[in-house]
Design an enzyme around this catalytic site. Sequence first.
Site, PDB file in Angstrom:
ATOM      1  N   ASP A 136       0.822  -1.220   0.000  1.00 20.03           N
ATOM      2  CA  ASP A 136       0.000   0.000   0.000  1.00 20.03           C
ATOM      3  C   ASP A 136       0.855   1.270   0.000  1.00 20.03           C
ATOM      4  O   ASP A 136       0.338   2.369   0.174  1.00 20.03           O
ATOM      5  CB  ASP A 136      -0.966   0.006   1.198  1.00 20.03           C
ATOM      6  N   GLU A 143       1.421   4.623   7.120  1.00 20.52           N
ATOM      7  CA  GLU A 143       0.364   4.183   6.205  1.00 20.52           C
ATOM      8  C   GLU A 143      -0.212   5.381   5.437  1.00 20.52           C
ATOM      9  O   GLU A 143       0.041   6.541   5.804  1.00 20.52           O
ATOM     10  CB  GLU A 143      -0.736   3.478   7.013  1.00 20.52           C
TER      11      GLU A 143
END
Length: 257
Positions: A136, A143
Amino acid sequence: MRIAILPTPEDIAVVAADRIQSLLERKPSAVLGLATGSTPLPLYDELTKRYEAGEISFADTQSFNLDEYVGLPEDHPEGYANFIHRFLVDRVDFPKGAAHGPNVWTGDNDQAAADYDKAIRDAGGIDLQILGIGADGHIGFNEPGGSFASRTHVDVLTEQTRRDNARFFDGDITKVPTHCITQGLGTIMESGEALLIATGAGKAEAVRQLVEGAISARWPATILQMHPNAIVLLDEPAAQGLELADFYREVWAKHQA
Ligand code: F6R
Protein backbone atom coordinates in the site's frame (compact mmCIF):
# COMPACT_ATOMS: atom_id res chain seq x y z
CA MET A 1 16.52 9.04 -6.79
CA ARG A 2 18.82 6.43 -8.29
CA ILE A 3 17.20 3.21 -9.44
CA ALA A 4 18.83 -0.17 -10.01
CA ILE A 5 16.97 -3.06 -11.62
CA LEU A 6 18.88 -6.25 -10.85
CA PRO A 7 18.29 -9.89 -11.76
CA THR A 8 17.76 -11.43 -8.30
CA PRO A 9 17.25 -10.51 -4.62
CA GLU A 10 20.75 -11.89 -4.00
CA ASP A 11 22.23 -9.42 -6.53
CA ILE A 12 20.38 -6.65 -4.68
CA ALA A 13 21.81 -7.88 -1.38
CA VAL A 14 25.36 -7.61 -2.78
CA VAL A 15 24.83 -4.01 -3.95
CA ALA A 16 23.22 -2.99 -0.64
CA ALA A 17 25.92 -4.75 1.42
CA ASP A 18 28.63 -3.01 -0.65
CA ARG A 19 27.12 0.36 0.30
CA ILE A 20 26.95 -0.55 3.99
CA GLN A 21 30.46 -1.99 3.98
CA SER A 22 31.93 1.09 2.32
CA LEU A 23 30.06 3.36 4.79
CA LEU A 24 31.45 1.40 7.77
CA GLU A 25 34.96 1.50 6.31
CA ARG A 26 34.70 5.31 6.03
CA LYS A 27 32.86 5.72 9.33
CA PRO A 28 32.99 2.72 11.69
CA SER A 29 30.69 4.56 14.15
CA ALA A 30 27.96 5.01 11.53
CA VAL A 31 24.34 4.74 12.62
CA LEU A 32 22.25 2.28 10.61
CA GLY A 33 18.47 2.31 10.31
CA LEU A 34 17.16 -1.23 9.98
CA ALA A 35 14.00 -2.54 8.34
CA THR A 36 12.42 -5.85 9.28
CA GLY A 37 10.08 -8.03 7.20
CA SER A 38 11.07 -10.46 4.45
CA THR A 39 12.69 -8.10 1.96
CA PRO A 40 15.99 -7.33 3.74
CA LEU A 41 16.69 -10.95 4.76
CA PRO A 42 19.05 -11.71 1.82
CA LEU A 43 20.92 -8.49 2.74
CA TYR A 44 21.22 -9.57 6.38
CA ASP A 45 22.51 -12.97 5.20
CA GLU A 46 25.07 -11.23 2.98
CA LEU A 47 26.23 -8.95 5.82
CA THR A 48 26.55 -11.97 8.11
CA LYS A 49 28.60 -13.79 5.47
CA ARG A 50 30.93 -10.80 5.14
CA TYR A 51 31.25 -10.52 8.93
CA GLU A 52 32.17 -14.21 9.15
CA ALA A 53 34.76 -13.68 6.39
CA GLY A 54 36.28 -10.79 8.38
CA GLU A 55 35.27 -8.24 5.73
CA ILE A 56 32.93 -6.09 7.83
CA SER A 57 32.53 -5.20 11.50
CA PHE A 58 29.71 -3.56 13.43
CA ALA A 59 31.79 -3.19 16.62
CA ASP A 60 31.42 0.62 16.72
CA THR A 61 28.03 0.80 15.03
CA GLN A 62 24.59 1.55 16.43
CA SER A 63 21.29 0.63 14.85
CA PHE A 64 17.72 1.89 15.07
CA ASN A 65 14.81 -0.23 13.90
CA LEU A 66 12.17 1.48 11.82
CA ASP A 67 9.23 0.29 13.85
CA GLU A 68 7.71 -2.07 16.39
CA TYR A 69 4.28 -3.64 16.80
CA VAL A 70 2.20 -2.51 19.77
CA GLY A 71 0.46 -5.25 21.74
CA LEU A 72 2.79 -8.22 21.42
CA PRO A 73 4.51 -9.61 24.52
CA GLU A 74 8.14 -8.48 24.75
CA ASP A 75 9.42 -12.00 24.04
CA HIS A 76 7.19 -12.62 20.99
CA PRO A 77 9.43 -13.91 18.16
CA GLU A 78 7.69 -11.71 15.57
CA GLY A 79 8.25 -8.55 17.59
CA TYR A 80 10.67 -6.51 15.50
CA ALA A 81 13.30 -6.13 18.25
CA ASN A 82 13.50 -9.93 18.46
CA PHE A 83 13.29 -10.31 14.69
CA ILE A 84 16.29 -8.03 14.06
CA HIS A 85 18.35 -9.74 16.76
CA ARG A 86 17.60 -13.13 15.20
CA PHE A 87 18.34 -12.18 11.60
CA LEU A 88 21.23 -9.72 12.02
CA VAL A 89 22.30 -8.32 15.38
CA ASP A 90 23.05 -11.62 17.14
CA ARG A 91 24.83 -13.01 14.05
CA VAL A 92 27.43 -10.23 13.87
CA ASP A 93 29.42 -8.12 16.37
CA PHE A 94 27.12 -5.28 17.37
CA PRO A 95 28.06 -4.35 20.96
CA LYS A 96 25.46 -5.14 23.61
CA GLY A 97 22.84 -2.38 23.77
CA ALA A 98 23.79 -0.89 20.39
CA ALA A 99 20.68 -2.13 18.58
CA HIS A 100 17.68 0.06 19.39
CA GLY A 101 13.98 -0.20 18.73
CA PRO A 102 10.89 1.67 19.90
CA ASN A 103 10.07 0.61 23.47
CA VAL A 104 6.39 -0.30 23.29
CA TRP A 105 6.33 -1.84 26.77
CA THR A 106 6.58 1.28 28.99
CA GLY A 107 2.82 1.93 29.27
CA ASP A 108 3.15 5.34 27.55
CA ASN A 109 3.61 4.87 23.82
CA ASP A 110 3.41 8.56 22.88
CA GLN A 111 6.28 9.30 25.26
CA ALA A 112 8.18 6.22 24.04
CA ALA A 113 7.84 7.46 20.46
CA ALA A 114 9.11 10.94 21.35
CA ASP A 115 12.00 9.40 23.33
CA TYR A 116 12.92 7.20 20.37
CA ASP A 117 12.98 10.13 17.98
CA LYS A 118 15.25 12.01 20.41
CA ALA A 119 17.52 8.98 20.80
CA ILE A 120 18.03 8.92 17.02
CA ARG A 121 18.92 12.62 17.04
CA ASP A 122 21.20 12.20 20.09
CA ALA A 123 23.05 9.43 18.25
CA GLY A 124 23.80 11.95 15.49
CA GLY A 125 21.04 10.85 13.13
CA ILE A 126 20.84 7.85 10.83
CA ASP A 127 23.62 7.65 8.25
CA LEU A 128 22.01 4.94 6.16
CA GLN A 129 18.39 3.84 6.43
CA ILE A 130 17.39 0.50 4.96
CA LEU A 131 13.76 0.48 3.83
CA GLY A 132 11.27 -2.00 2.45
CA ILE A 133 7.93 -0.91 1.02
CA GLY A 134 4.41 -2.09 1.75
CA ALA A 135 2.05 -3.05 -1.08
CA ASP A 136 0.00 0.00 0.00
CA GLY A 137 3.05 2.27 -0.31
CA HIS A 138 4.04 2.49 3.34
CA ILE A 139 7.64 2.93 4.48
CA GLY A 140 8.29 2.19 8.10
CA PHE A 141 4.68 1.73 9.11
CA ASN A 142 3.65 5.14 7.77
CA GLU A 143 0.36 4.18 6.20
CA PRO A 144 -1.52 6.22 3.56
CA GLY A 145 -2.79 9.58 4.73
CA GLY A 146 0.00 10.25 7.24
CA SER A 147 1.88 13.53 7.43
CA PHE A 148 5.08 13.88 5.42
CA ALA A 149 6.48 15.87 8.36
CA SER A 150 5.67 13.24 11.00
CA ARG A 151 8.16 12.26 13.67
CA THR A 152 8.24 8.86 15.38
CA HIS A 153 4.66 8.19 16.47
CA VAL A 154 1.97 5.64 17.22
CA ASP A 155 0.18 4.57 14.03
CA VAL A 156 -2.62 2.27 12.93
CA LEU A 157 -1.94 -0.52 10.44
CA THR A 158 -4.15 -0.84 7.37
CA GLU A 159 -6.07 -4.04 6.82
CA GLN A 160 -3.90 -4.70 3.75
CA THR A 161 -0.71 -4.51 5.83
CA ARG A 162 -2.20 -6.78 8.48
CA ARG A 163 -3.30 -9.23 5.76
CA ASP A 164 0.18 -9.11 4.17
CA ASN A 165 1.87 -9.70 7.54
CA ALA A 166 -0.48 -12.48 8.67
CA ARG A 167 2.07 -14.91 7.15
CA PHE A 168 4.24 -14.21 10.23
CA PHE A 169 1.29 -15.01 12.55
CA ASP A 170 0.12 -18.47 11.42
CA GLY A 171 -1.78 -16.87 8.51
CA ASP A 172 -4.28 -15.45 11.02
CA ILE A 173 -4.98 -11.71 10.57
CA THR A 174 -6.63 -11.54 13.99
CA LYS A 175 -3.23 -12.25 15.55
CA VAL A 176 -1.56 -9.32 13.73
CA PRO A 177 -1.42 -6.21 15.92
CA THR A 178 -3.50 -3.23 14.86
CA HIS A 179 -1.05 -0.58 16.08
CA CYS A 180 2.65 0.16 16.00
CA ILE A 181 5.25 2.76 16.80
CA THR A 182 7.06 3.84 13.65
CA GLN A 183 9.71 6.33 12.73
CA GLY A 184 7.86 9.17 11.02
CA LEU A 185 8.31 10.19 7.41
CA GLY A 186 10.05 13.35 8.63
CA THR A 187 12.42 11.20 10.70
CA ILE A 188 13.16 8.90 7.75
CA MET A 189 13.75 11.88 5.46
CA GLU A 190 16.57 13.09 7.73
CA SER A 191 18.64 9.95 7.08
CA GLY A 192 21.87 10.55 5.18
CA GLU A 193 21.03 7.85 2.65
CA ALA A 194 17.72 6.06 2.12
CA LEU A 195 18.26 2.62 0.61
CA LEU A 196 14.91 1.09 -0.38
CA ILE A 197 14.68 -2.52 -1.51
CA ALA A 198 11.61 -3.99 -3.24
CA THR A 199 11.32 -7.50 -4.64
CA GLY A 200 8.46 -9.45 -6.18
CA ALA A 201 5.46 -8.60 -8.34
CA GLY A 202 3.35 -7.82 -5.26
CA LYS A 203 5.32 -4.59 -4.88
CA ALA A 204 5.11 -3.51 -8.55
CA GLU A 205 2.27 -1.00 -8.14
CA ALA A 206 3.79 0.57 -5.00
CA VAL A 207 7.14 0.81 -6.83
CA ARG A 208 5.49 2.40 -9.87
CA GLN A 209 3.95 5.04 -7.60
CA LEU A 210 7.20 5.49 -5.64
CA VAL A 211 9.31 6.14 -8.72
CA GLU A 212 6.93 7.61 -11.28
CA GLY A 213 3.80 8.66 -9.38
CA ALA A 214 2.90 12.06 -8.00
CA ILE A 215 4.08 12.80 -4.47
CA SER A 216 1.02 12.05 -2.41
CA ALA A 217 0.01 10.93 1.07
CA ARG A 218 -1.92 8.14 -0.69
CA TRP A 219 1.48 6.54 -1.41
CA PRO A 220 3.69 7.61 1.52
CA ALA A 221 6.91 6.25 -0.04
CA THR A 222 6.64 8.91 -2.78
CA ILE A 223 8.14 11.42 -0.31
CA LEU A 224 11.48 9.73 -1.09
CA GLN A 225 11.43 11.57 -4.43
CA MET A 226 12.37 14.58 -2.28
CA HIS A 227 15.24 12.76 -0.50
CA PRO A 228 18.59 14.06 -1.75
CA ASN A 229 20.20 10.62 -1.52
CA ALA A 230 17.64 7.88 -2.13
CA ILE A 231 18.57 4.64 -3.85
CA VAL A 232 15.94 2.14 -4.97
CA LEU A 233 17.05 -1.45 -5.58
CA LEU A 234 14.53 -3.57 -7.49
CA ASP A 235 14.28 -7.00 -8.99
CA GLU A 236 12.59 -7.44 -12.38
CA PRO A 237 9.11 -8.38 -11.04
CA ALA A 238 9.04 -5.33 -8.72
CA ALA A 239 10.15 -3.09 -11.61
CA GLN A 240 7.66 -4.44 -14.15
CA GLY A 241 5.33 -1.42 -13.97
CA LEU A 242 8.00 1.22 -14.62
CA GLU A 243 7.48 3.12 -17.84
CA LEU A 244 11.08 4.30 -18.04
CA ALA A 245 12.78 1.08 -16.85
CA ASP A 246 15.25 1.03 -19.76
CA PHE A 247 16.34 4.59 -19.02
CA TYR A 248 16.92 3.79 -15.32
CA ARG A 249 19.01 0.78 -16.35
CA GLU A 250 21.11 3.01 -18.62
CA VAL A 251 21.64 5.63 -15.91
CA TRP A 252 22.60 3.01 -13.31
CA ALA A 253 25.06 1.35 -15.73
CA LYS A 254 26.68 4.73 -16.46
CA HIS A 255 27.06 5.44 -12.74
CA GLN A 256 28.75 2.08 -12.23
CA ALA A 257 31.12 2.52 -15.17
C1 F6R B 1 9.50 -3.19 8.42
C2 F6R B 1 8.84 -2.06 7.79
C3 F6R B 1 7.91 -2.22 6.65
C4 F6R B 1 8.33 -3.32 5.66
C5 F6R B 1 7.25 -3.49 4.60
C6 F6R B 1 7.60 -4.58 3.62
O1 F6R B 1 10.34 -2.76 9.48
O2 F6R B 1 9.01 -0.95 8.25
O3 F6R B 1 7.80 -1.00 5.96
O4 F6R B 1 9.55 -2.99 5.10
O5 F6R B 1 6.03 -3.78 5.21
O6 F6R B 1 7.59 -5.80 4.29
P1 F6R B 1 8.15 -7.13 3.57
O7 F6R B 1 9.60 -6.90 3.36
O8 F6R B 1 7.91 -8.22 4.58
O9 F6R B 1 7.39 -7.27 2.31
